[in-house]
Design a protein around this motif. Structure first.
Motif, PDB file in Angstrom:
ATOM      1  N   ASN A  88     -12.193  52.374  45.122  1.00 13.05           N
ATOM      2  CA  ASN A  88     -11.349  51.811  44.581  1.00 13.05           C
ATOM      3  C   ASN A  88     -10.589  50.287  44.903  1.00 13.05           C
ATOM      4  O   ASN A  88     -10.050  49.531  44.997  1.00 13.05           O
ATOM      5  N   TYR A  91      -9.938  46.937  43.275  1.00 12.17           N
ATOM      6  CA  TYR A  91      -8.987  46.376  42.332  1.00 12.17           C
ATOM      7  C   TYR A  91      -7.647  46.201  43.364  1.00 12.17           C
ATOM      8  O   TYR A  91      -7.464  45.922  44.411  1.00 12.17           O
ATOM      9  N   ASP A 146      -7.540  45.819  38.103  1.00 10.94           N
ATOM     10  CA  ASP A 146      -8.928  44.882  37.318  1.00 10.94           C
ATOM     11  C   ASP A 146      -9.220  43.717  37.017  1.00 10.94           C
ATOM     12  O   ASP A 146      -9.244  43.317  35.776  1.00 10.94           O
ATOM     13  N   TYR A 174      -9.262  54.337  32.292  1.00 17.78           N
ATOM     14  CA  TYR A 174      -9.767  54.144  33.613  1.00 17.78           C
ATOM     15  C   TYR A 174      -9.533  56.078  34.373  1.00 17.78           C
ATOM     16  O   TYR A 174      -8.994  56.361  35.840  1.00 17.78           O
TER      17      TYR A 174
END
Length: 233
Positions: A88, A91, A146, A174
């Motif tokens: 991740n 992000y 995002d 997500y």
């Protein structure tokens, strides 16, 4: 706890997490307790808030709920947590000191999609505000983006010596990204940045699948018989 403060006890009602058990709450009704310093003291004693109601379980025949907190200064990432952060890493995190207009749409989508079979369905403004509005402490809202899409909000109370993870909701598209864990890891990071001693995660209930995920962040402490017991890896 001091005998000078007023507390109330609710009537027993069916437990939301263990349906074969009855739940009863001890509620801090004294307005003198409804400020950051006293709320921090209550959290040390196993309380938590819903809206401005501050409570802790006070059940007759069950002690399954255990208040749990992480020690961020000593926290060590597991291999799976490292993989999640790496997955991740694209992000962007943003911080707000107040709820924004777009939060409710995200919350509504989260509840009505992911928790459509739970007690919180369907989502309502009143229910949403029990997480996002509080007069007993300041709050942080840790946003995950995002690019231009808001995909997660972690509602976090600011206490005298700690942060408290109140509730996290995220975009259902997500759900495979582990945003619940991702949010806790970010809350641990912000607890350190704010030079606070603990991150409270709420109640760990080992026998309830929805509530037995909070003991994966080492070292952590559980409140057992009014004593904080530390568990290391």
């Amino acid at each position: 706890m001091s005998d000078d403060y007023k507390f109330g006890i609710t009537q027993p009602f069916t437990c939301n997490y263990l349906p074969d058990e009855e739940e009863r709450l001890l509620v801090a009704v004294d307005e003198r307790l409804h400020n950051t310093d006293q709320y921090s003291w209550l959290m040390e004693n196993g309380f938590r808030r819903s809206g401005d109601q501050i409570y802790r379980p006070h059940c007759i025949n069950c002690k399954a709920c255990k208040s749990i907190r992480v020690i961020p200064e000593l926290f060590s990432l597991s291999k799976s947590q490292k993989r999640l952060l790496n997955k991740n890493k694209g992000y962007v995190l943003k911080i707000s000191n107040e709820p924004k207009e777009g939060y409710y749409t995200l919350y509504e989508n989260y509840i009505n999609t992911i928790h459509h079979d739970g007690s919180m369905f369907p989502a309502t403004i009143a229910q949403y505000e029990t997480f996002t509005k509080s007069s007993v402490s300041e709050q942080l809202f840790i946003e995950t983006w995002d690019e231009d899409i808001l995909i997660s909000v972690a509602v976090t109370d600011v206490l005298s010596n700690a942060l408290s993870a109140v509730y996290t909701f995220y975009h259902p598209d997500y759900r495979t990204k582990g945003l619940g864990v991702f949010s806790i890891l970010n809350q641990i990071k912000f607890t350190k940045l704010h030079k606070k001693e603990y991150l409270y995660l709420g109640y760990q209930i080992d026998s309830c699948q929805k509530m037995n995920y909070k003991n994966k962040y080492y070292p952590y402490q559980e409140l057992i018989e009014n004593r904080w017991i530390t568990t290391n890896k």
